[in-house]
Design a protein around this motif. Structure first.
Motif, PDB file in Angstrom:
ATOM      1  N   THR A  50       0.843  -1.318   0.077  1.00 15.88           N
ATOM      2  CA  THR A  50       0.067  -0.135   0.002  1.00 15.88           C
ATOM      3  C   THR A  50       0.643   1.396   0.081  1.00 15.88           C
ATOM      4  N   ASP A  51       2.111   1.210   0.353  1.00 13.65           N
ATOM      5  CA  ASP A  51       3.148   2.312   0.500  1.00 13.65           C
ATOM      6  C   ASP A  51       4.507   2.108   0.507  1.00 13.65           C
ATOM      7  N   GLU A  52       5.307   2.855   0.449  1.00 16.22           N
ATOM      8  CA  GLU A  52       6.638   2.644   0.509  1.00 16.22           C
ATOM      9  C   GLU A  52       7.212   1.849   1.515  1.00 16.22           C
ATOM     10  N   SER A  53       6.856   2.181   2.752  1.00 14.55           N
ATOM     11  CA  SER A  53       7.245   1.488   3.896  1.00 14.55           C
ATOM     12  C   SER A  53       7.078  -0.142   3.656  1.00 14.55           C
ATOM     13  N   LYS A  54       5.894  -0.588   3.073  1.00 17.45           N
ATOM     14  CA  LYS A  54       5.514  -2.014   2.958  1.00 17.45           C
ATOM     15  C   LYS A  54       6.804  -2.520   2.074  1.00 17.45           C
TER      16      LYS A  54
END
Length: 80
Positions: free
Chosen positions: A64-68
């Motif tokens: 869902t986002d870059e941290s993932k």
């Protein structure tokens, strides 16, 4: 045998004038100006298609986002 294919392209007058002026300023032919514009357009479309495919793949993987993405990379590195 001819190395190029000749096309006839229609442009609105104002666009044609701007293109001719730009070709003069850049000291290149109108053909080269149009070839470069088409190369850039084709590269942009290819990039957009790759982004679209990557987005669908990420969605399928639950990213869902870059941290993932960073989390997945860290997990992969730890598994090596």
């Amino acid at each position: 045998m001819r190395e190029t294919v000749i096309w006839t392209v229609s442009l609105p007058p104002q666009m044609a004038e701007k293109a001719e002026a730009l070709a003069r300023v850049e000291n290149r032919s109108k053909s080269e100006l149009i070839r470069e514009a088409l190369r850039q357009y084709m590269a942009l479309r290819e990039w957009e298609q790759m982004q679209s495919k990557a987005s669908l793949k990420a969605q399928a993987l639950g990213i869902t986002d870059e941290s993932k993405v960073e989390q997945i990379i860290d997990e992969m590195r730890q598994g090596q």
